[in-house]
Design an enzyme around this catalytic site. Structure first.
Site, PDB file in Angstrom:
ATOM      1  N   CYS A   2       0.827  -1.207   0.000  1.00 29.34           N
ATOM      2  CA  CYS A   2       0.000   0.000   0.000  1.00 29.34           C
ATOM      3  C   CYS A   2       0.862   1.258   0.000  1.00 29.34           C
ATOM      4  O   CYS A   2       1.999   1.252   0.451  1.00 29.34           O
ATOM      5  CB  CYS A   2      -0.867   0.021   1.252  1.00 29.34           C
ATOM      6  SG  CYS A   2      -1.833  -1.460   1.450  1.00 29.34           S
ATOM      7  N   ARG A  27       4.599   0.140  -6.867  1.00 27.04           N
ATOM      8  CA  ARG A  27       4.616  -0.759  -5.711  1.00 27.04           C
ATOM      9  C   ARG A  27       3.571  -1.857  -5.831  1.00 27.04           C
ATOM     10  O   ARG A  27       3.588  -2.811  -5.060  1.00 27.04           O
ATOM     11  CB  ARG A  27       4.339   0.041  -4.430  1.00 27.04           C
ATOM     12  CG  ARG A  27       5.418   1.057  -4.118  1.00 27.04           C
ATOM     13  CD  ARG A  27       4.919   2.079  -3.131  1.00 27.04           C
ATOM     14  NE  ARG A  27       4.629   1.483  -1.846  1.00 27.04           N
ATOM     15  CZ  ARG A  27       5.482   1.453  -0.822  1.00 27.04           C
ATOM     16  NH1 ARG A  27       6.657   1.997  -0.953  1.00 27.04           N
ATOM     17  NH2 ARG A  27       5.146   0.900   0.302  1.00 27.04           N
ATOM     18  N   TRP A  79      -3.081  -2.421  -1.486  1.00 29.65           N
ATOM     19  CA  TRP A  79      -2.750  -3.765  -1.931  1.00 29.65           C
ATOM     20  C   TRP A  79      -3.369  -4.673  -0.875  1.00 29.65           C
ATOM     21  O   TRP A  79      -2.897  -4.731   0.257  1.00 29.65           O
ATOM     22  CB  TRP A  79      -1.230  -3.927  -2.000  1.00 29.65           C
ATOM     23  CG  TRP A  79      -0.818  -5.118  -2.787  1.00 29.65           C
ATOM     24  CD1 TRP A  79      -0.805  -5.248  -4.146  1.00 29.65           C
ATOM     25  CD2 TRP A  79      -0.373  -6.361  -2.262  1.00 29.65           C
ATOM     26  NE1 TRP A  79      -0.369  -6.495  -4.492  1.00 29.65           N
ATOM     27  CE2 TRP A  79      -0.098  -7.202  -3.370  1.00 29.65           C
ATOM     28  CE3 TRP A  79      -0.172  -6.871  -0.985  1.00 29.65           C
ATOM     29  CZ2 TRP A  79       0.359  -8.502  -3.226  1.00 29.65           C
ATOM     30  CZ3 TRP A  79       0.292  -8.164  -0.853  1.00 29.65           C
ATOM     31  CH2 TRP A  79       0.553  -8.964  -1.958  1.00 29.65           C
ATOM     32  N   ASN A 105      -1.200   2.039   6.229  1.00 30.49           N
ATOM     33  CA  ASN A 105      -0.381   0.918   5.754  1.00 30.49           C
ATOM     34  C   ASN A 105      -0.016   0.075   6.969  1.00 30.49           C
ATOM     35  O   ASN A 105       0.227   0.631   8.044  1.00 30.49           O
ATOM     36  CB  ASN A 105       0.927   1.412   5.131  1.00 30.49           C
ATOM     37  CG  ASN A 105       0.715   2.041   3.776  1.00 30.49           C
ATOM     38  OD1 ASN A 105      -0.396   2.067   3.258  1.00 30.49           O
ATOM     39  ND2 ASN A 105       1.794   2.550   3.202  1.00 30.49           N
ATOM     40  N   GLY A 106       0.082  -1.236   6.793  1.00 23.86           N
ATOM     41  CA  GLY A 106       0.468  -2.105   7.912  1.00 23.86           C
ATOM     42  C   GLY A 106      -0.700  -3.010   8.288  1.00 23.86           C
ATOM     43  O   GLY A 106      -1.661  -3.151   7.533  1.00 23.86           O
ATOM     44  N   GLU A 486      16.043 -24.884  -5.229  1.00 22.37           N
ATOM     45  CA  GLU A 486      15.679 -23.472  -5.374  1.00 22.37           C
ATOM     46  C   GLU A 486      16.903 -22.629  -5.782  1.00 22.37           C
ATOM     47  O   GLU A 486      16.789 -21.729  -6.614  1.00 22.37           O
ATOM     48  CB  GLU A 486      15.068 -22.958  -4.055  1.00 22.37           C
ATOM     49  CG  GLU A 486      14.810 -21.467  -3.978  1.00 22.37           C
ATOM     50  CD  GLU A 486      13.886 -20.894  -5.056  1.00 22.37           C
ATOM     51  OE1 GLU A 486      13.287 -21.663  -5.823  1.00 22.37           O
ATOM     52  OE2 GLU A 486      13.797 -19.655  -5.132  1.00 22.37           O
ATOM     53  N   LYS A 490      17.052 -20.372  -9.178  1.00 25.46           N
ATOM     54  CA  LYS A 490      17.288 -18.925  -9.143  1.00 25.46           C
ATOM     55  C   LYS A 490      18.438 -18.568 -10.073  1.00 25.46           C
ATOM     56  O   LYS A 490      18.354 -17.620 -10.830  1.00 25.46           O
ATOM     57  CB  LYS A 490      17.623 -18.520  -7.701  1.00 25.46           C
ATOM     58  CG  LYS A 490      17.063 -17.298  -7.138  1.00 25.46           C
ATOM     59  CD  LYS A 490      15.606 -17.143  -6.909  1.00 25.46           C
ATOM     60  CE  LYS A 490      14.617 -17.659  -7.874  1.00 25.46           C
ATOM     61  NZ  LYS A 490      13.330 -17.989  -7.338  1.00 25.46           N
ATOM     62  N   GLU A 493      17.471 -18.920 -13.852  1.00 25.86           N
ATOM     63  CA  GLU A 493      16.497 -17.902 -14.285  1.00 25.86           C
ATOM     64  C   GLU A 493      17.131 -16.561 -14.597  1.00 25.86           C
ATOM     65  O   GLU A 493      16.815 -15.945 -15.601  1.00 25.86           O
ATOM     66  CB  GLU A 493      15.517 -17.616 -13.122  1.00 25.86           C
ATOM     67  CG  GLU A 493      14.359 -18.514 -13.005  1.00 25.86           C
ATOM     68  CD  GLU A 493      13.463 -18.044 -11.863  1.00 25.86           C
ATOM     69  OE1 GLU A 493      13.896 -18.135 -10.695  1.00 25.86           O
ATOM     70  OE2 GLU A 493      12.354 -17.585 -12.145  1.00 25.86           O
ATOM     71  N   HIS A 509      25.117 -41.094  -8.661  1.00 23.48           N
ATOM     72  CA  HIS A 509      24.286 -42.010  -9.453  1.00 23.48           C
ATOM     73  C   HIS A 509      24.164 -41.525 -10.894  1.00 23.48           C
ATOM     74  O   HIS A 509      23.217 -41.880 -11.594  1.00 23.48           O
ATOM     75  CB  HIS A 509      22.902 -42.154  -8.813  1.00 23.48           C
ATOM     76  CG  HIS A 509      22.968 -42.776  -7.451  1.00 23.48           C
ATOM     77  ND1 HIS A 509      23.283 -44.097  -7.253  1.00 23.48           N
ATOM     78  CD2 HIS A 509      22.820 -42.241  -6.216  1.00 23.48           C
ATOM     79  CE1 HIS A 509      23.302 -44.362  -5.951  1.00 23.48           C
ATOM     80  NE2 HIS A 509      23.035 -43.236  -5.302  1.00 23.48           N
ATOM     81  N   LYS A 608       5.812 -13.280 -14.946  1.00 24.64           N
ATOM     82  CA  LYS A 608       5.638 -13.284 -13.492  1.00 24.64           C
ATOM     83  C   LYS A 608       4.511 -14.219 -13.086  1.00 24.64           C
ATOM     84  O   LYS A 608       4.568 -14.857 -12.047  1.00 24.64           O
ATOM     85  CB  LYS A 608       5.354 -11.851 -13.004  1.00 24.64           C
ATOM     86  CG  LYS A 608       5.258 -11.721 -11.509  1.00 24.64           C
ATOM     87  CD  LYS A 608       6.594 -12.014 -10.830  1.00 24.64           C
ATOM     88  CE  LYS A 608       6.503 -12.114  -9.334  1.00 24.64           C
ATOM     89  NZ  LYS A 608       7.582 -12.926  -8.759  1.00 24.64           N
TER      90      LYS A 608
HETATM   91  C1  F6R Z   1      10.747 -18.696  -9.864  1.00 22.33           C
HETATM   92  C2  F6R Z   1       9.389 -18.342 -10.154  1.00 22.33           C
HETATM   93  C3  F6R Z   1       8.446 -19.368 -10.669  1.00 22.33           C
HETATM   94  C4  F6R Z   1       7.174 -19.364  -9.844  1.00 22.33           C
HETATM   95  C5  F6R Z   1       6.123 -20.317 -10.445  1.00 22.33           C
HETATM   96  C6  F6R Z   1       4.878 -20.399  -9.596  1.00 22.33           C
HETATM   97  O1  F6R Z   1      11.502 -17.616  -9.428  1.00 22.33           O
HETATM   98  O2  F6R Z   1       9.007 -17.213  -9.967  1.00 22.33           O
HETATM   99  O3  F6R Z   1       9.029 -20.630 -10.672  1.00 22.33           O
HETATM  100  O4  F6R Z   1       7.482 -19.734  -8.547  1.00 22.33           O
HETATM  101  O5  F6R Z   1       5.787 -19.867 -11.735  1.00 22.33           O
HETATM  102  O6  F6R Z   1       4.304 -19.150  -9.450  1.00 22.33           O
HETATM  103  P1  F6R Z   1       3.235 -18.874  -8.308  1.00 22.33           P
HETATM  104  O7  F6R Z   1       3.918 -18.998  -7.008  1.00 22.33           O
HETATM  105  O8  F6R Z   1       2.759 -17.486  -8.595  1.00 22.33           O
HETATM  106  O9  F6R Z   1       2.157 -19.893  -8.483  1.00 22.33           O
END
Ligand code: F6R
Length: 613
Positions: A2, A27, A79, A105-106, A486, A490, A493, A509, A608
């Site tokens: 927010c 934001r 938000w 906010n909060g 993970e 990262k 990506e 293996h 995203k």
């Molecule tokens: C990795 C990433 C993706 C998401 C995946 C699921 O950095 O962003 O692997 O984690 O597309 O997305 P959500 O969590 O939005 O269902």
């Protein structure tokens, strides 16, 4: 997250407030609103709209405030946290008598209690938000002195707030307060702008005062008085802003990914705030809509998710099995939806999704519901499709994640999964004492992450030395296995380096055939029960000439005999080590990508939110 803007001065307040709200758009928000006081009116007017600021502008034009409004106004981008993104839930919120308008906010942790008491006294609530209690409390406590009413009102609040408040009896005054949520005061000539973020201020003045927690500011066109919550005056330094607007939106960071990595202490604090009771060793997650009886009856947990959320789910599996002894399966949502899975009657599904819009996770939710399973959502975006269709679950409160690579959502998901597992565990074999140990561990998380962030420079140096390699392995065991997956995700990506995550024991293996001088291995070896075995695997890598970067626990000097480079995390209980370890991996990936000149916030081919199969 927010955003707040408030204005008092010689210009049109609505114009300044709306232009400030535009500046806060980056934001992320789902609705917005403004409050102003028409000339001669006794009551404040509020205009709100769901959607973008341009929708709010349209609503303002339609209502066309007559010329001649007082030179004070407040505005907000919301938000959603408590309550869906609707016009009624949007801020500003007004007291029943129309004298006060507030933006917040909060999170007000004790809002239900305050709401219950005020409702009994006849106050009428029009939103589902926690914030609205502030407006009604002010009406209840007001005896003609605006500032005194604010001071008394703040005494009732538990939780976090950044507040900006106007009062129709005092059109020459704007009051703001902060505790845990930022408030900045822009000092212009004959005008004051109050905002949650300097980007809303910088167009009008570069002289700003950053409030500290507990500060209350009373602004008029010519003066800014700051007191502590006990009404003692304090002086705060005025700083000059030297950044441009784009830098400010990123909080001075070069990329949203880095900003979001650094936001994690606050995001995790928001995710766990008010959701644990230390003395009972318990978690309280009312959004789940399950009592102890319902929880005790669940005989299997099914976790469905994709990508980073799936790896958080794998960590959740360890929590559910270790804390609660509850059999748990983690499913790639895309596979679950087509596999015709066997689901027993008392199973419960947890669908994890930052965006709440991922097509495969949503399809898994629908399939589970079709089979008569109880489904809970763990989402970040309030009002998202998964949050709505599951109807029950837990929000992360991590704030909007703008960078495509997920960072703060992961660590908040892990924290929330630990809270959920704790809740289930306490209906089963976990004692109060053990529960307290979990609560104490979780309370350490924001600080642990803060301490990792302090080592960013060292991580950057190591990252830059390894930035030219084209293949990486990440290995770990136990809790460190999903963390390895993970870390590899990262890195690939954001840097386009080929990286694979493996269980430390699995390398031999097959993948060990690929090891050599040109293939570094990131080995996750903090102080956890599997560390000795992972050290053995690190030796296997060194023997094949792979450089080994160890992630180990502070003080473990012996680790240097098993690796080429080492990065440290602070000492912490095993079950929360995932969080600091993953934060190191995030920074490693970020700095490697930066050294390679990659477009970090928008990597090629990625979106995203993945709303297709
Ligand atoms: C990795 C990433 C993706 C998401 C995946 C699921 O950095 O962003 O692997 O984690 O597309 O997305 P959500 O969590 O939005 O269902």
């Amino acid at each position: 997250m927010c955003g707040i803007v408030g204005y008092i001065g010689h210009r049109d307040p609505l114009e300044i407030v709306i232009s400030g709200l535009h500046r806060l758009e980056y934001r992320g928000y789902d609705s917005a609103g403004v409050a102003y006081l028409p000339d001669g009116a006794q009551q404040i007017e509020v205009i709100r709209a769901v959607g973008k600021i341009k929708d709010l502008e349209r609503a303002v034009q339609q209502k066309a405030p007559v010329p001649g409004i007082h030179h004070v106004g407040i505005g907000h981008t919301r938000w959603a946290t408590h309550g869906a993104p609707t016009e009624l839930n949007a801020h500003p919120h007004r007291s029943n008598n129309g004298k006060f308008a507030i933006v917040h906010n909060g999170i007000i942790e004790n809002y239900s209690e305050i709401k219950r008491r005020l409702t009994e006294k006849g106050y009428v609530f029009s939103s589902e938000t926690d914030s609205e209690v502030v407006a009604h409390l002010l009406e209840e406590l007001y005896e003609g002195d605006f500032r005194a009413a604010v001071v008394r009102m703040l005494e009732h609040l538990q939780g976090a707030y950044g507040l900006c408040i106007m009062c129709s009896d005092h059109p020459d005054m704007l009051i703001a307060a902060r505790k845990g949520s930022p408030i900045v005061v822009g000092v212009g000539s004959g005008e004051t702008i109050i905002a949650s973020d300097v980007s809303a201020i910088v167009n009008y003045t570069n002289r700003v005062i950053y409030l500290k927690d507990g500060d209350i500011v009373t602004a008029t066109t010519s003066e800014v008085d700051i007191t502590e919550c006990n009404s003692m005056p304090v002086s705060r330094e005025t700083s000059e802003i030297e950044w441009d607007v784009e830098q400010i939106e990123k909080g001075g960071f070069d990329h949203f990914m880095l900003k979001e990595i650094h936001e994690q202490p606050e995001a995790i604090a928001n995710a766990i705030r008010g959701r644990m009771i230390l003395e009972d060793g318990m978690s309280v997650l009312s959004g789940m809509q399950m009592d102890a009886f319902d929880m005790a009856r669940v005989d299997r947990m099914i976790i469905a998710a994709c990508g980073t959320s799936y790896y958080a789910g794998m960590t959740g599996q360890y929590f559910f099995e270790e804390f609660a002894g509850l059999p748990t399966g983690v499913e790639q949502a895309a596979e679950f939806r087509y596999r015709n899975p066997v689901i027993q009657r008392d199973s419960c599904m947890l669908a994890i999704s930052q965006s709440g819009e991922t097509a495969d996770t949503l399809a898994a939710v629908r399939e589970a519901k079709r089979k008569g399973t109880r489904v809970l959502g763990i989402c970040n975006v309030v009002g998202s499709t998964i949050a709505r269709e599951t109807g029950a679950g837990v929000y992360l409160h991590a704030g909007p994640e703008i960078s495509v690579a997920s960072t703060k959502a992961f660590t908040c998901q892990v924290a929330v999964l630990a809270l959920l597992a704790l809740g289930f565990a306490r209906t089963r074999r976990m004692s109060m004492e053990e529960g307290r140990h979990i609560v104490e561990g979780l309370q350490q998380l924001p600080d642990l992450v803060r301490r990792v962030l302090e080592t960013a420079e060292t991580i950057r140096e190591v990252a830059e030395r390894y930035a030219s390699y084209e293949n990486f392995f990440f290995i770990g065991r136990g809790y460190m296995y999903p963390a390895a997956l993970e870390g590899a995700l990262k890195l690939k990506e954001v840097s386009y380096i080929h990286a694979e995550g493996y269980h430390a024991a699995e390398l031999k293996h097959g993948p060990i055939a690929l090891l050599g001088e040109q293939v570094p291995v990131v080995a996750l070896a903090p102080d956890t029960p599997g560390k000795g075995k992972t050290q053995g695997n690190m030796q296997e890598c060194l023997a094949r000439k792979s450089p080994v970067i160890a992630l180990a626990t502070e003080g473990d000097e012996e680790i240097r005999t098993h690796c080429t480079d080492v990065l440290f995390i602070p000492k912490c209980p095993e079950f929360i080590a995932t969080v600091p370890v993953v934060v190191v991996e995030q920074l490693l990936a970020y700095y490697i990508a930066r050294a390679r000149g990659c477009p970090i916030d928008q990597p090629r081919n990625l979106a995203k939110s993945v709303t297709v199969e």
